[in-house]
Design an enzyme around this catalytic site. Structure first.
Site, PDB file in Angstrom:
ATOM      1  N   GLY A 166       0.821  -1.216   0.000  1.00  0.00           N
ATOM      2  CA  GLY A 166       0.000   0.000   0.000  1.00  0.00           C
ATOM      3  C   GLY A 166       0.850   1.259   0.000  1.00  0.00           C
ATOM      4  O   GLY A 166       1.741   1.440  -0.836  1.00  0.00           O
ATOM      5  N   GLY A 167       0.576   2.120   0.987  1.00  0.00           N
ATOM      6  CA  GLY A 167       1.288   3.396   1.066  1.00  0.00           C
ATOM      7  C   GLY A 167       2.793   3.221   1.208  1.00  0.00           C
ATOM      8  O   GLY A 167       3.567   4.093   0.809  1.00  0.00           O
ATOM      9  N   GLY A 400      17.336   9.280 -35.485  1.00  0.00           N
ATOM     10  CA  GLY A 400      16.954  10.086 -34.324  1.00  0.00           C
ATOM     11  C   GLY A 400      17.794   9.734 -33.107  1.00  0.00           C
ATOM     12  O   GLY A 400      18.040  10.571 -32.237  1.00  0.00           O
ATOM     13  N   ALA A 401      18.239   8.476 -33.061  1.00  0.00           N
ATOM     14  CA  ALA A 401      19.017   8.038 -31.896  1.00  0.00           C
ATOM     15  C   ALA A 401      20.358   8.779 -31.827  1.00  0.00           C
ATOM     16  O   ALA A 401      20.915   8.971 -30.750  1.00  0.00           O
ATOM     17  CB  ALA A 401      19.214   6.533 -31.938  1.00  0.00           C
TER      18      ALA A 401
HETATM   19  C1  HXC Z   1      -2.490  -2.633  10.897  1.00  0.00           C
HETATM   20  C2  HXC Z   1      -1.180  -4.415  10.357  1.00  0.00           C
HETATM   21  C3  HXC Z   1      -1.144  -3.998   9.013  1.00  0.00           C
HETATM   22  C4  HXC Z   1      -1.844  -2.820   8.663  1.00  0.00           C
HETATM   23  C5  HXC Z   1       0.014  -5.803   9.192  1.00  0.00           C
HETATM   24  N1  HXC Z   1      -0.467  -5.528  10.430  1.00  0.00           N
HETATM   25  N2  HXC Z   1      -0.405  -4.885   8.311  1.00  0.00           N
HETATM   26  N3  HXC Z   1      -1.841  -3.737  11.296  1.00  0.00           N
HETATM   27  N4  HXC Z   1      -2.493  -2.177   9.639  1.00  0.00           N
HETATM   28  N5  HXC Z   1      -1.832  -2.356   7.422  1.00  0.00           N
HETATM   29  C6  HXC Z   1      -0.247  -6.285  11.665  1.00  0.00           C
HETATM   30  C7  HXC Z   1      -0.936  -7.628  11.659  1.00  0.00           C
HETATM   31  O1  HXC Z   1      -2.254  -7.480  12.106  1.00  0.00           O
HETATM   32  C8  HXC Z   1      -0.088  -8.403  12.642  1.00  0.00           C
HETATM   33  O2  HXC Z   1      -0.451  -8.006  13.945  1.00  0.00           O
HETATM   34  C9  HXC Z   1       1.305  -7.863  12.402  1.00  0.00           C
HETATM   35  O3  HXC Z   1       1.123  -6.602  11.757  1.00  0.00           O
HETATM   36  C10 HXC Z   1       2.141  -8.739  11.487  1.00  0.00           C
HETATM   37  O4  HXC Z   1       1.360  -9.029  10.313  1.00  0.00           O
HETATM   38  P1  HXC Z   1       1.215 -10.502   9.724  1.00  0.00           P
HETATM   39  O5  HXC Z   1       0.105 -10.461   8.754  1.00  0.00           O
HETATM   40  O6  HXC Z   1       1.123 -11.491  10.840  1.00  0.00           O
HETATM   41  O7  HXC Z   1       2.629 -10.695   9.030  1.00  0.00           O
HETATM   42  P2  HXC Z   1       2.975 -11.418   7.659  1.00  0.00           P
HETATM   43  O8  HXC Z   1       2.307 -12.748   7.588  1.00  0.00           O
HETATM   44  O9  HXC Z   1       4.444 -11.364   7.556  1.00  0.00           O
HETATM   45  O10 HXC Z   1       2.353 -10.515   6.510  1.00  0.00           O
HETATM   46  C11 HXC Z   1       2.789  -9.197   6.313  1.00  0.00           C
HETATM   47  C12 HXC Z   1       1.846  -8.454   5.334  1.00  0.00           C
HETATM   48  C13 HXC Z   1       0.396  -8.604   5.785  1.00  0.00           C
HETATM   49  C14 HXC Z   1       2.024  -9.060   3.948  1.00  0.00           C
HETATM   50  C15 HXC Z   1       2.319  -7.015   5.274  1.00  0.00           C
HETATM   51  O11 HXC Z   1       0.306  -8.272   7.198  1.00  0.00           O
HETATM   52  C16 HXC Z   1      -0.560  -7.751   5.021  1.00  0.00           C
HETATM   53  O12 HXC Z   1      -0.952  -8.144   3.925  1.00  0.00           O
HETATM   54  N6  HXC Z   1      -0.924  -6.612   5.613  1.00  0.00           N
HETATM   55  C17 HXC Z   1      -1.874  -5.704   4.970  1.00  0.00           C
HETATM   56  C18 HXC Z   1      -1.213  -5.060   3.781  1.00  0.00           C
HETATM   57  C19 HXC Z   1      -2.078  -4.047   3.084  1.00  0.00           C
HETATM   58  O13 HXC Z   1      -3.033  -4.420   2.388  1.00  0.00           O
HETATM   59  N7  HXC Z   1      -1.773  -2.797   3.286  1.00  0.00           N
HETATM   60  C20 HXC Z   1      -2.428  -1.769   2.579  1.00  0.00           C
HETATM   61  C21 HXC Z   1      -3.043  -0.819   3.539  1.00  0.00           C
HETATM   62  S1  HXC Z   1      -3.812   0.441   2.559  1.00  0.00           S
HETATM   63  P3  HXC Z   1      -0.406  -8.989  15.219  1.00  0.00           P
HETATM   64  O14 HXC Z   1      -0.958  -8.177  16.327  1.00  0.00           O
HETATM   65  O15 HXC Z   1      -1.207 -10.178  14.856  1.00  0.00           O
HETATM   66  O16 HXC Z   1       1.048  -9.319  15.365  1.00  0.00           O
HETATM   67  C22 HXC Z   1      -2.645   1.582   2.258  1.00  0.00           C
HETATM   68  C23 HXC Z   1      -3.172   2.728   1.462  1.00  0.00           C
HETATM   69  C24 HXC Z   1      -2.274   3.923   1.464  1.00  0.00           C
HETATM   70  O17 HXC Z   1      -1.539   1.494   2.628  1.00  0.00           O
HETATM   71  C25 HXC Z   1      -2.468   4.644   0.171  1.00  0.00           C
HETATM   72  C26 HXC Z   1      -1.482   5.706  -0.064  1.00  0.00           C
HETATM   73  C27 HXC Z   1      -1.393   6.066  -1.543  1.00  0.00           C
END
Ligand code: HXC
Length: 510
Positions: A166-167, A400-401
């Protein structure tokens, strides 16, 4: 009071807790603090904001506070030079970003920008902290705006050492260089969302692994085996670049003789002009100690870009690569060369082009993909560059190159050609098929006639002497003397200060 401070500091160093730190290490990753220790010269890293916590009260977050809020920020010395840095702590909320986290990153970005110090970002994050909603989106946007303000003022380099979603990918995308370890990945939306929306099943690695971004997408600039290699690449890269746009890169004392000849270059070109040779060998034979730091080595390989030194001075090299697609310019290679050229121009790094280019790649794929627009970017980038600029035409400079590859006409300072160079609108065979079509078909022996005319064309036009007679080439040089000529040319032009008309900004075709 003192012991409370010590207790809190201890707690802070544990991030999301011992167990999570162990998990991090088991994955071959260092913790956020350990990374700062490896990056900065011993004992020089000074942390800012260790006691910051979030104030989110949604989804039970009021009971989950981690000192530092998931990011370590501060400044220190790398090889004796000052840098600001942030390091995501994946053990704390998955390194996800909320408002307090973002405020810490913004604080060090502001401090860095005020005084012209580069920013090094260590990324390992799940993106926007879901529980904080719009506060985390706003936090990201605050960072993005600062990335853009800092662009071209201080170098910004991103290390991707874990998942970045994401971000967490857009801030690195706005920085100058991205270095990824093999176990890291970057994507806007993960495999689960991809499956839901497109029904496509794809693994994390296939979607956004380090190879994908180094080879297919061109998002990353360097691929590192592990974190240690990542820091080594970073330090090497930093050695070529200044701290800000008002400074020049530092010159190092050169061990390599500036008067050294490169005998191998006199025989490097194959007798058949259609056969390839190694442009890397050409570059390594010319630059100090054969040391060439190639950027985006695995993507758009028909052009080579990277840093090297000439008599201790940092230079940026853009070179056609005859070993891939005969060194032709296509969409990706134009994008790659453009971005590199613009980085060098931002940071006062002289540009050197080695030319061996048969033209732009023809075909519907390229035309429909917008080769006109992408080729124009490179033309634009060289034309606007005000740093000292040098060109050596090694063999072909067609169509052109010829113009695009840092020709005299678009502002290069010194242009040279090797004696076998062919500078023409197109290759002799293609040219004769067009301008002598009737003469060839109507002759008694068309085959013989074509050979005669091709030879005549080659003698008349496919050589460097016509361009040199007009001053478009400053001199024709013996290949073995290329290093000597380039060093003296660079010394003679290094005080160059060129200004363009004042404007808000140009409008590069994107
Ligand atoms: C809150 C999060 C989080 C998030 C992970 N965690 N991502 N908490 N917000 N975005 C937390 C999990 O709940 C977990 O907490 C701990 O971090 C570790 O994550 P896991 O999933 O257990 O780890 P892993 O299996 O290694 O996977 C990592 C990951 C996955 C691939 C990053 O967590 C994931 O897919 N996260 C979401 C990614 C995502 O979609 N982000 C986009 C957000 S939108 P606990 O308490 O269980 O340890 C965005 C928009 C911005 O960013 C736009 C700007 C242009």
């Amino acid at each position: 009071m003192g012991s409370e401070m010590e207790e809190k500091r201890k707690e802070h160093f544990l991030g999301g807790g011992k167990e999570k730190q162990e998990q991090q290490r088991k994955r071959g990753k260092l913790t956020a603090f350990e990374r700062m220790d490896v990056l900065f010269d011993q004992g020089t890293f000074i942390e800012i904001d260790p006691f910051v916590i979030h104030d989110c009260t949604e989804f039970g977050m009021q009971n989950k506070k981690i000192l530092g809020d998931g990011v370590v920020t501060g400044y220190g010395l790398v090889d004796g030079r000052l840098f600001y840095s942030f390091s995501h702590d994946f053990t704390a909320f998955g390194g996800s970003l909320g408002w307090s986290f973002a405020s810490k990153v913004c604080k060090i970005m502001d401090l860095a920008l005020k005084q012209g110090v580069p920013i090094l970002g260590i990324n390992d994050s799940g993106g926007a902290r879901i529980q904080e909603g719009v506060m985390s989106l706003g936090g990201y946007a605050e960072i993005f705006r600062r990335n853009v303000s800092a662009s071209g003022v201080v170098p910004q380099i991103s290390l991707i050492l874990g998942p970045c979603a994401g971000g967490a990918v857009y801030s690195p995308a706005l920085t100058d260089f991205i270095i990824m370890t093999k176990s890291a990945y970057m994507f806007v939306t993960g495999p689960e969302v991809v499956k839901e929306v497109t029904k496509e099943e794809v693994s994390f690695d296939e979607l956004g692994g380090a190879w994908v971004h180094n080879q297919k997408s061109g998002v990353a600039h360097f691929l590192a085996e592990d974190e240690q290699e990542c820091f080594n690449i970073l330090k090497k890269l930093l050695s070529f670049i200044p701290s800000n746009n008002l400074e020049n890169p530092s010159r190092i004392a050169a061990k390599d003789d500036p008067k050294r000849t490169s005998e191998n270059l006199n025989t490097i070109l194959p007798s058949d002009p259609h056969k390839p040779y190694s442009m890397r060998t050409v570059i390594e034979s010319i630059v100090d100690d054969g040391d060439f730091l190639e950027v985006q080595k695995h993507w758009a390989k028909n052009v080579l870009v990277g840093f090297a030194r000439l008599d201790g001075n940092s230079i940026g090299i853009v070179a056609n690569n005859p070993e891939v697609l005969a060194g032709v310019l296509d969409i990706d290679s134009c994008d790659k060369a453009t971005r590199f050229t613009r980085f060098c121009d931002c940071f006062n790094i002289p540009l050197l082009a080695f030319v061996d280019v048969p033209g732009f790649l023809p075909g519907t794929n390229q035309e429909w993909g917008g080769i006109i627009r992408h080729g124009a970017k490179l033309l634009y980038a060289f034309s606007e560059a005000t740093v000292p600029r040098l060109t050596v035409i090694i063999r072909k400079a067609y169509g052109g190159a010829y113009d695009v590859m840092n020709s005299k006409h678009i502002g290069s300072d010194y242009n040279f050609a090797w004696p076998n160079a062919e500078i023409a609108v197109m290759g002799p065979e293609g040219a004769c098929n067009i301008i002598f079509r009737n003469e060839i078909s109507q002759s008694e022996n068309p085959q013989k006639k074509r050979i005669e005319l091709v030879e005549e064309y080659r003698r008349k036009f496919a050589n460097p002497y016509v361009a040199a007679s007009k001053g478009f080439i400053d001199d024709i040089i013996e290949p073995k003397n290329t290093r000597i000529v380039l060093i003296s040319s660079l010394n003679s032009i290094c005080r160059k200060r060129e200004r363009r008309p004042l404007r808000k900004h140009g409008n590069i075709p994107l």
